[in-house]
Write a protein that holds these residues in place. Structure first.
Motif, PDB file in Angstrom:
ATOM      1  N   THR A 222       0.857  -1.204   0.000  1.00 31.53           N
ATOM      2  CA  THR A 222       0.000   0.000   0.000  1.00 31.53           C
ATOM      3  C   THR A 222       0.887   1.245   0.000  1.00 31.53           C
ATOM      4  N   VAL A 223       0.240   2.407  -0.030  1.00 31.47           N
ATOM      5  CA  VAL A 223       0.981   3.679  -0.054  1.00 31.47           C
ATOM      6  C   VAL A 223       1.889   3.754   1.170  1.00 31.47           C
ATOM      7  N   PRO A 224       3.192   4.029   0.995  1.00 29.99           N
ATOM      8  CA  PRO A 224       4.054   4.131   2.173  1.00 29.99           C
ATOM      9  C   PRO A 224       3.708   5.390   2.974  1.00 29.99           C
ATOM     10  N   ASN A 225       3.714   5.257   4.306  1.00 26.84           N
ATOM     11  CA  ASN A 225       3.504   6.458   5.130  1.00 26.84           C
ATOM     12  C   ASN A 225       4.404   6.382   6.364  1.00 26.84           C
ATOM     13  N   VAL A 226       4.393   7.437   7.168  1.00 19.01           N
ATOM     14  CA  VAL A 226       5.264   7.455   8.349  1.00 19.01           C
ATOM     15  C   VAL A 226       4.381   7.327   9.587  1.00 19.01           C
ATOM     16  N   SER A 227       4.975   7.251  10.774  1.00 19.51           N
ATOM     17  CA  SER A 227       4.112   7.123  11.960  1.00 19.51           C
ATOM     18  C   SER A 227       3.924   8.501  12.582  1.00 19.51           C
ATOM     19  N   TYR A 228       2.678   8.817  12.909  1.00 20.49           N
ATOM     20  CA  TYR A 228       2.344  10.119  13.478  1.00 20.49           C
ATOM     21  C   TYR A 228       2.067   9.977  14.973  1.00 20.49           C
ATOM     22  N   ARG A 229       2.317  11.063  15.703  1.00 17.45           N
ATOM     23  CA  ARG A 229       2.051  11.040  17.147  1.00 17.45           C
ATOM     24  C   ARG A 229       0.819  11.905  17.406  1.00 17.45           C
ATOM     25  N   VAL A 230      -0.223  11.269  17.926  1.00 16.55           N
ATOM     26  CA  VAL A 230      -1.491  11.969  18.131  1.00 16.55           C
ATOM     27  C   VAL A 230      -1.731  12.144  19.633  1.00 16.55           C
ATOM     28  N   THR A 231      -2.044  13.383  20.051  1.00 17.31           N
ATOM     29  CA  THR A 231      -2.416  13.622  21.458  1.00 17.31           C
ATOM     30  C   THR A 231      -3.927  13.827  21.492  1.00 17.31           C
ATOM     31  N   THR A 232      -4.619  13.033  22.311  1.00 18.27           N
ATOM     32  CA  THR A 232      -6.091  13.132  22.372  1.00 18.27           C
ATOM     33  C   THR A 232      -6.493  14.204  23.383  1.00 18.27           C
ATOM     34  N   LYS A 233      -7.791  14.513  23.383  1.00 20.17           N
ATOM     35  CA  LYS A 233      -8.320  15.529  24.317  1.00 20.17           C
ATOM     36  C   LYS A 233      -8.126  15.076  25.771  1.00 20.17           C
ATOM     37  N   LYS A 234      -8.045  13.755  25.987  1.00 17.37           N
ATOM     38  CA  LYS A 234      -7.851  13.239  27.357  1.00 17.37           C
ATOM     39  C   LYS A 234      -6.383  13.316  27.787  1.00 17.37           C
ATOM     40  N   GLY A 235      -5.516  13.724  26.831  1.00 17.31           N
ATOM     41  CA  GLY A 235      -4.094  13.827  27.182  1.00 17.31           C
ATOM     42  C   GLY A 235      -3.302  12.550  26.918  1.00 17.31           C
ATOM     43  N   GLU A 236      -3.929  11.551  26.275  1.00 22.96           N
ATOM     44  CA  GLU A 236      -3.189  10.318  25.947  1.00 22.96           C
ATOM     45  C   GLU A 236      -2.402  10.515  24.652  1.00 22.96           C
ATOM     46  N   THR A 237      -1.263   9.796  24.540  1.00 17.67           N
ATOM     47  CA  THR A 237      -0.462   9.870  23.305  1.00 17.67           C
ATOM     48  C   THR A 237      -0.585   8.550  22.557  1.00 17.67           C
ATOM     49  N   VAL A 238      -0.947   8.630  21.282  1.00 17.87           N
ATOM     50  CA  VAL A 238      -1.105   7.414  20.466  1.00 17.87           C
ATOM     51  C   VAL A 238      -0.202   7.548  19.237  1.00 17.87           C
ATOM     52  N   TYR A 239       0.481   6.457  18.878  1.00 19.47           N
ATOM     53  CA  TYR A 239       1.259   6.466  17.630  1.00 19.47           C
ATOM     54  C   TYR A 239       0.426   5.817  16.538  1.00 19.47           C
ATOM     55  N   VAL A 240       0.240   6.534  15.440  1.00 19.20           N
ATOM     56  CA  VAL A 240      -0.632   6.037  14.372  1.00 19.20           C
ATOM     57  C   VAL A 240       0.218   5.706  13.146  1.00 19.20           C
TER      58      VAL A 240
END
Length: 595
Positions: A365-383
């Motif tokens: 599939t299309v190559p992409n990089v990993s993004y760091r998302v901060t949610t409204k609750k203050g959690e950090t997720v790597y997407v």
């Protein structure tokens, strides 16, 4: 130990390090005339075809000088930016390095970054100008460049030619004279650094290592410090062209160990081997799990080949520690894996090796990089995958990885290179003239902008002269949007992507136009839409294939024709509600290649 010399070769791609290695093996009679072939250390078919070194190799040579015998251990390193962790481990195993620069091309970006790695490990550098027999060779100019970079005199730089063998004896002399002998204590607890591993279907995993302290004997119980696993050393030895078993290997030596390991996750490049009974308390510094930069989904073309693909990826991982993969599934492509690669060249090579070595046809599939998302609750997720992004209402901020890119180019192409980088959202940090007509520019850029086609464009605008190197500098906040592609109102998860907001409209429109050409016409109208959240930003309609229902109506009132057309329209409407659209494989591949 005073007669051992451990050294590696560092150079940019295509500066002739494999050819120089061939000449060194010839001069020391390590390889018999019968076994001699060009690039003898590049044993993978792919390496020969592309003319690049993909795996680091090691080989031991014996050299006689002044009545004394010396053992020279050459650890060959890859030259491409995608394999820099392997280069760093190979450099950590040596005391000296040959810095090879092509006399026709001069110093390039990769040479500089690998040179800084070597200087960081306090290696003794022996500069060599290669290809002096070429007509376009600029020997004196390149010597000036090297002297500026290293601060050495012209006399210290060896002029050589890998093709004719000129200067090879001087290189061997310099290795013995300038490279320091290894330091270490044979009586101390065992400390050995793993710098590479290969998979043998009959013997399990063979790990290559360099001993810093202590002695290793056949049959010893050993343990790997970072993974904590324990094994018996069934066979140890040194690396000639073939494996040469020995009863013991001491501090300063480079060798291999076979202990019947079957699982790739147990051997990691950069790990430290020690004894179980008298262990070393500390590991050799510098070990890190390789962090992939580019992610892509890899799916088998035939759905029932999923297990074969898993087995193939596991075997590849043994011999390429930097490949990571996790299972994932997609509505359009079925079951597959989300793989992490070091860069685009690495991804291309893995795909090619899957096909050649395991006969696996895959779709990426299309190559992409990993993004760091901060949610409204203050959690950090790597997407890693756009479909894993939380709901837009839940997202506080999205950060994307940034890199520092170093580009060395001729000054004639400087304007084009700067324009390309600024179009890719880069900001100019620094600009230095290395010589009158060569300039080095440093940019801060988002990694996602270079994973697609940046390298190809850079090569074409600079007529192949520009060289490029990068390293990751961390995450920064960015305005990103998730672009979905809807067919008939249904999102197709394999085509969704995370994209910079200002580029989204243009990219979405081009996607829709491309899909309109590629998706076959159905019995009903298909709407191809690009959407960000609930907002549609582009649309194309694939017209229905229509049967001429009014053909049997000749003459008579218009209302008879209209009645038939209305009836057809109802049928189309019902069909559209229950019809589903198959996206052909060619559509996925074409979207990948969208420039």
């Amino acid at each position: 130990m005073k007669n051992i010399r451990n050294f590696c070769i560092i150079a940019h791609i295509d500066h002739g390090k494999s050819t120089i290695a061939d000449r060194l093996l010839e001069a020391t009679n390590t390889v018999s005339q019968r076994d001699l072939q060009a690039q003898v250390l590049d044993d993978m078919e792919l390496e020969r075809e592309k003319g690049i070194t993909i795996k680091s190799h090691a080989i031991q040579m014996e050299y006689e000088r002044g009545g004394e015998k010396y053992i020279l251990n050459l650890i060959d390193t890859p030259g491409h930016v995608d394999f820099s962790y392997e280069v760093s481990r190979a450099i950590a195993s040596c005391e000296g390095a040959l810095l090879i620069v092509d006399a026709t091309q001069g110093i390039q970006a990769q040479t500089i970054s690998n040179l800084y790695l070597a200087l960081g490990h306090d290696l003794e550098i022996i500069p060599v100008v290669n290809k002096i027999d070429m007509e376009a060779a600029m020997v004196e100019e390149v010597k000036d460049q090297i002297a500026d970079l290293l601060g050495c005199s012209h006399e210290e730089i060896i002029a050589a030619s890998g093709r004719t063998g000129q200067g090879v004896d001087e290189i061997l002399e310099a290795i013995v004279e300038r490279v320091p002998a290894p330091k270490g204590d044979e009586k101390a607890p065992l400390q050995a650094l793993i710098f590479d591993s290969v998979f043998n279907p009959f013997r399990g995993i063979i790990a290559y290592f360099r001993i810093f302290n202590g002695t290793l004997r056949t049959g010893d119980a050993v343990k790997f410090i970072n993974t904590g696993h324990e094994y018996d050393a069934d066979e140890i030895g040194v690396l000639k062209l073939k494996l040469a078993p020995r009863q013991e290997i001491r501090a300063g030596d480079v060798g291999y160990i076979i202990s019947g390991i079957k699982n790739s996750r147990e051997v990691k490049v950069g790990d430290t081997i020690t004894h179980v009974e008298n262990p070393s308390t500390e590991a050799i510094a510098g070990f890190e799990d390789v962090k992939p930069m580019v992610f892509a989904g890899v799916y088998p073309v035939e759905a029932d080949q999923y297990e074969d693909l898993r087995a193939s990826l596991e075997k590849l991982q043994l011999n390429d520690a930097s490949l990571t993969f996790d299972p994932e599934s997609s509505l359009a492509l079925g079951f597959g894996f989300r793989c992490g690669f070091l860069g685009l060249l690495h991804m291309e090579i893995i795909q090619e090796r899957l096909y050649r070595e395991f006969d696996m046809d895959v779709i990426t599939t299309v190559p992409n990089v990993s993004y760091r998302v901060t949610t409204k609750k203050g959690e950090t997720v790597y997407v890693h995958n756009p479909s894993g992004l939380p709901e837009p209402t839940m997202v506080d901020k999205i950060e994307e990885p940034y890199i520092e890119a170093q580009i060395i180019t001729k000054s004639d192409y400087l304007g084009n290179v700067i324009k390309l980088c600024i179009d890719k959202r880069g900001s100019l940090r620094n600009q230095v003239f290395i010589s009158q007509d060569r300039v080095e520019v440093t940019f801060d850029m988002p990694l996602s902008e270079i994973v697609f086609d940046f390298y190809d464009k850079l090569k074409s605008i600079s007529r192949g002269y520009a060289s490029f190197d990068y390293h990751q500098t961390g995450y920064r906040e960015s305005r990103l949007a998730k672009l979905d592609i809807l067919l008939n109102g249904e999102p197709v998860d394999a085509l969704s992507s995370l994209i910079y907001q200002d580029h989204a409209y243009d990219f979405g429109r081009r996607m829709c136009e491309k899909l309109k050409e590629l998706i076959p016409r159905q019995q009903f109208d298909i709407a191809v839409q690009a959407a960000i959240g609930a907002k549609i930003i582009a649309r194309e309609t694939i017209k229905a294939v229509r049967k001429d229902v009014t053909a049997k109506c000749y003459g008579g009132d218009i209302s008879r024709k209209r009645k038939l057309l209305e009836k057809q329209k109802k049928g189309k409407k019902r069909m559209r509600q229950i019809g589903n659209v198959e996206v052909p494989q060619s559509a996925f591949l074409a979207v990948l290649k969208m420039d």
